[in-house]
Design an enzyme around this catalytic site. Structure first.
Site, PDB file in Angstrom:
ATOM      1  N   LYS A  22       0.844  -1.210   0.000  1.00  0.00           N
ATOM      2  CA  LYS A  22       0.000   0.000   0.000  1.00  0.00           C
ATOM      3  C   LYS A  22       0.872   1.251   0.000  1.00  0.00           C
ATOM      4  CE  LYS A  22      -1.695   1.450   4.056  1.00  0.00           C
ATOM      5  NZ  LYS A  22      -1.332   2.846   4.415  1.00  0.00           N
ATOM      6  N   CYS A 116      -4.736  12.095  12.779  1.00  0.00           N
ATOM      7  CA  CYS A 116      -5.119  10.681  12.737  1.00  0.00           C
ATOM      8  C   CYS A 116      -4.869  10.096  14.119  1.00  0.00           C
ATOM      9  CB  CYS A 116      -4.390  10.024  11.586  1.00  0.00           C
ATOM     10  SG  CYS A 116      -3.033   9.034  11.958  1.00  0.00           S
ATOM     11  N   PRO A 122       2.723  15.898  11.586  1.00  0.00           N
ATOM     12  CA  PRO A 122       3.177  17.198  11.062  1.00  0.00           C
ATOM     13  C   PRO A 122       3.683  17.086   9.623  1.00  0.00           C
ATOM     14  CG  PRO A 122       4.806  16.275  12.549  1.00  0.00           C
ATOM     15  CD  PRO A 122       3.608  15.378  12.637  1.00  0.00           C
ATOM     16  N   ARG A 400      -8.564  -0.887   4.808  1.00  0.00           N
ATOM     17  CA  ARG A 400      -7.747   0.188   4.225  1.00  0.00           C
ATOM     18  C   ARG A 400      -6.369  -0.321   3.834  1.00  0.00           C
ATOM     19  NH1 ARG A 400      -6.316   4.525   7.776  1.00  0.00           N
ATOM     20  NH2 ARG A 400      -5.067   4.984   5.953  1.00  0.00           N
TER      21      ARG A 400
END
Ligand code: EPZ
Length: 432
Positions: A22, A116, A122, A400
Site C-alpha cells: 500500500k 489521525c 506534522p 484500508r
C-alpha cells in the site's frame, strides 16, 4: 458496517499470497501525475485507500482506468492543481500529491492533511524541503499553497525530531525530478517503498542516484515519459502474517516476497527463539509461542523495526512468558491497541512511549473495536490466539491496508466471518 467474528484457539497453517505494498502504491499513483503519458501500474493491492487515491487523481483531471483487481492505467494529460479538503482529509497519504503537482505544474493547492489516531502527523519537513527547492509555501484557509515558479534543485536536509520522513522524502523526489539543477536529499527515508518509487521514476526518465539510501541525488530533467511498473510486495502485510503464525503456534509459508525487507522483524523473532526458514523470495515460520522468550523492541526508521508492526508485536508478546518492553520512537502515542488487548486479558502498562508487557498464558475473546489500521491487525492476531469468541467492530479500518484479510486467513485454515453488525449478539452491542 461490518464486523469480524473470530473463534480463537486456531493456528495458521498453509501458504498465503502477499499483496503489493500500500505504502509504495500510494506515492507511485501520485507520481503518475508527473507525465502526460500513460502509466500502467500492476500488483496494486485492492484496498479502499488505493481506490480513494484513484478518485483523487480523477478529480485532478487524470484519466484513471482500472484494468483488473490489481492493475491500473493512469494518464494525466490534463491536470488541475487543487486537491480539495473533502478528499484529502480522508487520507493522509494524499499529501504525496504536493510533489508531483509542484514538479509538473509549478504550483499546488493541497488541503492540510487531517490528523489521525496514531498521533500528530506534522508536515513541517515537507514544507521546509519545498522552500529549499525555491518554492513559496503558505498555509491559507486550511490549504498548503505552493508557488513553484522559481523551482530549482538544491541540497535538502530532511531529518526531523523522529528521524526521516517517508512521504516527505517521496514529495521531495517528485518535486525535484523536473526541477532545473541538482538536488541532494540528506537524511532521506530509506524505506523500500521509497526505493520502489525511485525505480519507477528512473524508468520514466528521471535521473536519480541513491534511492533507498539516506542520501539521494537527483538531476532534474525537462520531462518524463510513461512507463509500466509492478509494486513491490507489502513487507507490513508479510510481517503481520508472520506474527499471527508465531502467536497462534502455526506453520505458514509466505511466497513472492523480499525477505530482506523484514530483516528487523526476523531478527526479533529469532531473538525470541523462533527459527524462520528464509528463502530467496519466501519465508516459512513454524513456532510454538509457549517456547518463545520476551524481547525488547524500539521502532526506528528503516531498516530498523517498523512502527507499522509495533502493535502486532505487542499482541505476540502478551502471550510470551516474561516481561517485554516495546518503545515507540516514531509515533509515541501509537498504542490504541493496548486498551482493546487489555479487554482480552493482556497485562500491558504504558510508561511514556513504552509498553511494558507481562506475558500471560493466553488471552480471552471479547468484543473489541478496530481503530488505526495496524492496531486493528493486532486485534485480529490476538483474536485468533485467544480462548473463545471475539467480535471486532469497524473492520473498514483493516480493509484500508489489508487486501481481503478474511479470505487470506481462511486460506490458512482459519475460521473468520465477515458479518453485518446487526448479527452481533445484543449483549455484546451493549458492552460495545
Ligand atoms: C509513512 O507515513 C507511512 N504511510 C506510515 O504507514 C508509516 O507509519 C510511516 O511512514 C513511518 O514509517 C505511508 O507511507 C502512506 P513519516 P508518513 O513522515 O510518511 C515525523 C500505515 O499504517 N514527521 O515518515 O506520514 C512524524 O511525526 C501508515 O501504513 C515530522 O516531524 O510518516 C513521525 O514521527 C501509518 N515532520 C516521523 O516523522 C514531517 O514533516 C515519521 O513520519 C513529517 C514527519
Amino acid at each position: 458496517m461490518k464486523v469480524f467474528r473470530i473463534v480463537g484457539g486456531q493456528a495458521l497453517h498453509g501458504s498465503v499470497p502477499i499483496s503489493g505494498a500500500k505504502n509504495a502504491a500510494l506515492p507511485i499513483f501520485a507520481a503518475c501525475l508527473l507525465t502526460d503519458q500513460p502509466c500502467t501500474i500492476t500488483n496494486v493491492p485492492d484496498l479502499s485507500d488505493i481506490r480513494f487515491m484513484a478518485e483523487i487523481l480523477e478529480h485532478l483531471g487524470a484519466e484513471v482506468t482500472r484494468l483488473d483487481a490489481n492493475s491500473w492505467r493512469i494518464c494525466a494529460r490534463e491536470l488541475k492543481c487543487v486537491a480539495p479538503y473533502e478528499l484529502v482529509r480522508q487520507m493522509r497519504a494524499s499529501i504525496c500529491l504536493l510533489g508531483p503537482l509542484v514538479g509538473r505544474m509549478r504550483k499546488a493547492r493541497v488541503s492540510f492533511p487531517g490528523g489521525c489516531v496514531i498521533g500528530p502527523r506534522p508536515i513541517d519537513l515537507h514544507i521546509k524541503g519545498l522552500r529549499k527547492l525555491g518554492c513559496q509555501v503558505e498555509i491559507e484557509g486550511g490549504f498548503i499553497v505552493v508557488d513553484a515558479s522559481e523551482l530549482r534543485g538544491s541540497p535538502v536536509f530532511l531529518g526531523g525530531r523522529n528521524g526521516s520522513t517517508v512521504t516527505g522524502t517521496a514529495n521531495m523526489i517528485m518535486a525535484a525530478v523536473l526541477a532545473p539543477g541538482v538536488t541532494v536529499i540528506e537524511n532521506a527515508a530509506a524505506e523500500p517503498e521509497v526505493s520502489d518509487l525511485c525505480e519507477m521514476l528512473v524508468r520514466m526518465g528521471a535521473r536519480i542516484q541513491g534511492g533507498g539510501s539516506h542520501s539521494i541525488r537527483i538531476e532534474g530533467v525537462s520531462s518524463l515519459s510513461g512507463t509500466t511498473h509492478s509494486i513491490i510486495p507489502d513487507r507490513i502485510e508479510a510481517g503481520t502474517f508472520l506474527l499471527a503464525a508465531a502467536m497462534t503456534g502455526g506453520d505458514i509459508q509466505l511466497n513472492g516476497i523480499i525477505p530482506s525487507h523484514n530483516s528487523a522483524l526476523l531478527d526479533r523473532l529469532e531473538a525470541a527463539g523462533a527459527r524462520p526458514d528464509v528463502g530467496v523470495d519466501s519465508i516459512r515460520l513454524c513456532t510454538d509461542p509457549g517456547k518463545l522468550r520476551p524481547v525488547d523492541i524500539i521502532t526506528m526508521p528503516y531498516p530498523g523495526f517498523p512502527t507499522d508492526l509495533q502493535a502486532q508485536m505487542c499482541s505476540l508478546m502478551t502471550v510470551v512468558d516474561g516481561i517485554s518492553i516495546i518503545t515507540e520512537r516514531i509515533y509515541p502515542n501509537r498504542f490504541m491497541h493496548v486498551p482493546e488487548l487489555q479487554r482480552m486479558g493482556a497485562d500491558i502498562s504504558i510508561e511514556g512511549s513504552s509498553a511494558i508487557i507481562k506475558g500471560t498464558s493466553s488471552l480471552s475473546g471479547a468484543p473489541v473495536m478496530a481503530s488505526d489500521l495496524r492496531a486493528s491487525a493486532a486485534l485480529v492476531i490476538a483474536a485468533l490466539a485467544a480462548r473463545g469468541e471475539t467480535w471486532i467492530q469497524r473492520v473498514y479500518h483493516i480493509d484500508r491496508g489489508y487486501e481481503r484479510i478474511d479470505e487470506k486467513l481462511r486460506m490458512l485454515s482459519v475460521t473468520i466471518e465477515r458479518l453485518p453488525d446487526s448479527e452481533m449478539p445484543a449483549s455484546i452491542k451493549e458492552i460495545a
